[in-house]
Structures are given as structure tokens and as C-alpha cells.
Write a protein that holds these residues in place. Structure first.
Motif, mmCIF file in Angstrom:
data_model
loop_
_atom_site.group_PDB
_atom_site.id
_atom_site.type_symbol
_atom_site.label_atom_id
_atom_site.label_comp_id
_atom_site.label_asym_id
_atom_site.label_seq_id
_atom_site.Cartn_x
_atom_site.Cartn_y
_atom_site.Cartn_z
ATOM 1 N N MET A 1 -22.101 -1.227 -16.537
ATOM 2 C CA MET A 1 -21.587 -0.748 -15.260
ATOM 3 C C MET A 1 -20.256 -1.461 -14.986
ATOM 4 S SD MET A 1 -23.278 -1.075 -11.419
ATOM 5 C CE MET A 1 -24.825 -0.425 -11.949
ATOM 6 N N GLY A 2 -19.260 -0.711 -14.567
ATOM 7 C CA GLY A 2 -17.954 -1.280 -14.269
ATOM 8 C C GLY A 2 -17.882 -1.875 -12.874
ATOM 9 N N ALA A 3 -16.787 -2.550 -12.624
ATOM 10 C CA ALA A 3 -16.595 -3.222 -11.332
ATOM 11 C C ALA A 3 -16.586 -2.233 -10.173
ATOM 12 C CB ALA A 3 -15.308 -4.041 -11.348
ATOM 13 N N ALA A 4 -15.979 -1.053 -10.372
ATOM 14 C CA ALA A 4 -15.931 -0.063 -9.286
ATOM 15 C C ALA A 4 -17.347 0.365 -8.899
ATOM 16 C CB ALA A 4 -15.094 1.142 -9.694
ATOM 17 N N ALA A 5 -18.196 0.580 -9.878
ATOM 18 C CA ALA A 5 -19.584 0.977 -9.601
ATOM 19 C C ALA A 5 -20.354 -0.158 -8.929
ATOM 20 C CB ALA A 5 -20.273 1.410 -10.889
ATOM 21 N N ARG A 6 -20.106 -1.386 -9.371
ATOM 22 C CA ARG A 6 -20.788 -2.528 -8.743
ATOM 23 C C ARG A 6 -20.361 -2.689 -7.288
ATOM 24 N NH1 ARG A 6 -19.681 -5.657 -13.859
ATOM 25 N NH2 ARG A 6 -21.613 -5.537 -15.043
ATOM 26 N N LEU A 7 -19.058 -2.523 -7.026
ATOM 27 C CA LEU A 7 -18.592 -2.597 -5.637
ATOM 28 C C LEU A 7 -19.277 -1.527 -4.791
ATOM 29 C CD1 LEU A 7 -14.779 -3.279 -6.060
ATOM 30 C CD2 LEU A 7 -16.406 -4.732 -4.844
ATOM 31 N N ALA A 8 -19.335 -0.302 -5.307
ATOM 32 C CA ALA A 8 -19.977 0.793 -4.571
ATOM 33 C C ALA A 8 -21.450 0.484 -4.320
ATOM 34 C CB ALA A 8 -19.823 2.103 -5.339
ATOM 35 N N GLU A 9 -22.110 -0.072 -5.319
ATOM 36 C CA GLU A 9 -23.517 -0.441 -5.181
ATOM 37 C C GLU A 9 -23.711 -1.487 -4.081
ATOM 38 O OE1 GLU A 9 -25.738 -2.750 -8.389
ATOM 39 O OE2 GLU A 9 -26.356 -0.674 -8.774
ATOM 40 N N LEU A 10 -22.722 -2.367 -3.927
ATOM 41 C CA LEU A 10 -22.760 -3.397 -2.889
ATOM 42 C C LEU A 10 -22.295 -2.888 -1.531
ATOM 43 C CD1 LEU A 10 -21.243 -6.318 -4.996
ATOM 44 C CD2 LEU A 10 -23.626 -6.135 -4.205
ATOM 45 N N GLY A 11 -21.839 -1.623 -1.504
ATOM 46 C CA GLY A 11 -21.329 -1.055 -0.255
ATOM 47 C C GLY A 11 -19.956 -1.581 0.113
ATOM 48 N N LEU A 12 -19.184 -2.006 -0.894
ATOM 49 C CA LEU A 12 -17.867 -2.591 -0.659
ATOM 50 C C LEU A 12 -16.764 -1.734 -1.269
ATOM 51 C CD1 LEU A 12 -18.708 -6.295 -1.567
ATOM 52 C CD2 LEU A 12 -18.450 -5.328 0.723
ATOM 53 N N GLU A 13 -15.583 -1.861 -0.721
ATOM 54 C CA GLU A 13 -14.387 -1.246 -1.282
ATOM 55 C C GLU A 13 -13.349 -2.332 -1.464
ATOM 56 O OE1 GLU A 13 -12.858 1.972 1.039
ATOM 57 O OE2 GLU A 13 -14.778 3.033 1.044
ATOM 58 N N LEU A 14 -12.520 -2.163 -2.483
ATOM 59 C CA LEU A 14 -11.427 -3.102 -2.679
ATOM 60 C C LEU A 14 -10.411 -2.869 -1.569
ATOM 61 C CD1 LEU A 14 -11.036 -5.203 -4.892
ATOM 62 C CD2 LEU A 14 -9.564 -3.582 -6.058
ATOM 63 N N PRO A 15 -10.074 -3.907 -0.800
ATOM 64 C CA PRO A 15 -9.147 -3.720 0.327
ATOM 65 C C PRO A 15 -7.695 -3.648 -0.138
ATOM 66 C CG PRO A 15 -9.784 -6.011 0.174
ATOM 67 C CD PRO A 15 -10.581 -5.270 -0.883
ATOM 68 N N GLU A 16 -6.818 -3.304 0.782
ATOM 69 C CA GLU A 16 -5.385 -3.408 0.535
ATOM 70 C C GLU A 16 -5.053 -4.901 0.409
ATOM 71 O OE1 GLU A 16 -3.015 -0.957 0.214
ATOM 72 O OE2 GLU A 16 -4.710 0.438 0.238
ATOM 73 N N VAL A 17 -4.060 -5.209 -0.389
ATOM 74 C CA VAL A 17 -3.659 -6.604 -0.549
ATOM 75 C C VAL A 17 -3.034 -7.094 0.755
ATOM 76 C CG1 VAL A 17 -2.199 -8.204 -1.834
ATOM 77 C CG2 VAL A 17 -3.289 -6.286 -3.013
ATOM 78 N N ALA A 18 -3.490 -8.253 1.206
ATOM 79 C CA ALA A 18 -2.941 -8.851 2.432
ATOM 80 C C ALA A 18 -1.487 -9.228 2.205
ATOM 81 C CB ALA A 18 -3.755 -10.078 2.826
ATOM 82 N N LEU A 19 -0.655 -8.955 3.185
ATOM 83 C CA LEU A 19 0.752 -9.322 3.091
ATOM 84 C C LEU A 19 0.903 -10.834 3.158
ATOM 85 C CD1 LEU A 19 2.279 -6.620 5.463
ATOM 86 C CD2 LEU A 19 2.290 -6.645 2.958
ATOM 87 N N ALA A 125 -18.136 -16.824 -2.017
ATOM 88 C CA ALA A 125 -17.142 -16.284 -2.956
ATOM 89 C C ALA A 125 -17.724 -16.188 -4.359
ATOM 90 C CB ALA A 125 -15.889 -17.151 -2.952
ATOM 91 N N SER A 126 -18.389 -17.252 -4.796
ATOM 92 C CA SER A 126 -18.948 -17.281 -6.148
ATOM 93 C C SER A 126 -19.962 -16.165 -6.373
ATOM 94 C CB SER A 126 -19.611 -18.633 -6.418
ATOM 95 O OG SER A 126 -18.650 -19.660 -6.418
ATOM 96 N N LEU A 127 -20.835 -15.968 -5.412
ATOM 97 C CA LEU A 127 -21.854 -14.927 -5.559
ATOM 98 C C LEU A 127 -21.234 -13.540 -5.593
ATOM 99 C CD1 LEU A 127 -24.621 -16.398 -3.231
ATOM 100 C CD2 LEU A 127 -24.596 -16.340 -5.746
ATOM 101 N N LEU A 128 -20.189 -13.312 -4.809
ATOM 102 C CA LEU A 128 -19.515 -12.014 -4.844
ATOM 103 C C LEU A 128 -18.889 -11.781 -6.215
ATOM 104 C CD1 LEU A 128 -18.336 -9.475 -3.175
ATOM 105 C CD2 LEU A 128 -16.225 -10.722 -3.591
ATOM 106 N N LEU A 129 -18.185 -12.772 -6.742
ATOM 107 C CA LEU A 129 -17.532 -12.602 -8.039
ATOM 108 C C LEU A 129 -18.546 -12.294 -9.132
ATOM 109 C CD1 LEU A 129 -14.929 -15.462 -7.666
ATOM 110 C CD2 LEU A 129 -14.452 -12.995 -7.650
ATOM 111 N N HIS A 130 -19.675 -12.961 -9.108
ATOM 112 C CA HIS A 130 -20.716 -12.678 -10.097
ATOM 113 C C HIS A 130 -21.300 -11.285 -9.888
ATOM 114 C CE1 HIS A 130 -24.739 -12.970 -12.014
ATOM 115 N NE2 HIS A 130 -23.987 -13.467 -12.977
ATOM 116 N N ALA A 131 -21.526 -10.897 -8.646
ATOM 117 C CA ALA A 131 -22.096 -9.573 -8.371
ATOM 118 C C ALA A 131 -21.163 -8.451 -8.823
ATOM 119 C CB ALA A 131 -22.409 -9.436 -6.878
ATOM 120 N N VAL A 132 -19.870 -8.633 -8.645
ATOM 121 C CA VAL A 132 -18.899 -7.584 -8.997
ATOM 122 C C VAL A 132 -18.555 -7.591 -10.475
ATOM 123 C CG1 VAL A 132 -16.526 -6.763 -8.611
ATOM 124 C CG2 VAL A 132 -17.922 -7.522 -6.670
#
Length: 164
Positions: A1-19, A125-132
């Protein structure tokens, strides 16, 4: 499973980069590594909380702070994805599949003087990185308590990743 699918599974979207808040870039590539600047837990351009982390009235709770560290890590992944896309690679969450390994995470926690639970906060942070990212998200880490962070943010996270 790719990162995009894992994010979707977690109910998350990659945000816009903060300025950037000053004269720096959100992330830079050197060789096969991408180094992010410290990322605050911005959500749609706004900090969801400010202040020191600790236990007591007027403080950001440890549970909330761990969630903010998770958001900061998601913002760091967005900065990495933007570097990949700028080089002509995949865009959005698909760019995260170019990450071979998260090498290092550094988390800063604006801490009440009596608070010593910084590792549990940065674990968000660590748990998110591992989950994604799966096994590619396992990393070395530092969790540092500090007196104050930019914009009175409770947390700040930076990452170093190796790209394929």
C-alpha cells in the motif's frame, strides 16, 4: 500500500506547504536527502493552539500536544512532497513513495518548567510517520524541551528523509 492510500485510510490529506515565516525554505534537497525546516502544527494557515505544554490550568495538555506534533510531521511530509514535485517527480501524497527512509526526527516542545514528558509528545510525530510510511518511517529521534517556539507554538518538528 502506498503513502496516499495509507493517508486516506487514516482519514488524512497532505496539506499545502506552510509559507516560511522568514528567509528560509520549507525543505531543501542535498544529494539523496531532504532536510525540512522546523514545521509548526499549522492547519489551514492557523495554529490550533499556543502556549506551553504541561499539566495544569492554562497549559496545552500532553495529549493535545502529541496531536500537534502529528500535525507538524504531516506538514513536514508536505514539504518533502513539494521538493519531489518541484524536481519533476510525482505530486501530492504519491511523492511520499519516493521516501526510502526517514533518517531523523527532531521535535521541540515548548515546555512548562515542571514538564518532562517531551518524548511522549514527539511520539505523535513518530507514530504518524510510521503509519504513513511503514518501515521507511522508523527513525532516529531527539525530543527537546525549550522555553518558547515561534509564534508561541507548543511544538515544532523537523525531519530528514532519504529519497530513492
Amino acid at each position: 500500500m502506498g503513502a496516499a492510500a495509507r493517508l486516506a485510510e487514516l482519514g488524512l490529506e497532505l496539506p499545502e506547504v506552510a509559507l516560511p515565516l522568514a528567509a528560509y525554505l520549507p525543505a531543501v534537497r542535498s544529494g539523496s536527502y531532504v532536510y525540512t525546516s522546523g514545521q509548526l502544527p499549522f492547519v489551514a494557515g492557523v495554529l490550533p493552539a499556543t502556549g506551553k505544554v504541561g499539566v495544569g490550568a492554562g497549559l496545552v495538555t500532553p495529549d493535545d500536544a502529541a496531536g500537534h506534533a502529528r500535525t507538524s510531521a504531516l506538514n513536514a511530509l508536505a514539504a518533502v512532497a513539494a521538493v519531489v514535485a518541484a524536481e519533476g517527480g510525482p505530486r501530492g501524497a504519491d511523492a511520499l513513495d519516493r521516501i526510502v527512509h526517514v533518517v531523523k526526527v527532531v521535535g521541540f516542545v515548548a515546555s512548562d518548567p515542571a514538564f518532562t514528558g517531551q518524548p511522549a509528545i514527539v511520539n505523535g510525530a513518530s507514530l504518524l510517520l510510521h503509519a504513513v510510511l511503514g518501515d521507511a518511517g522508523v527513525h532516529a529521534r531527539s525530543a527537546v524541551g525549550v522555553a518558547v517556539l515561534p509564534m508561541d507554538s507548543p511544538v515544532e518538528v523537523e525531519i530528514v528523509v532519504e529519497l530513492a
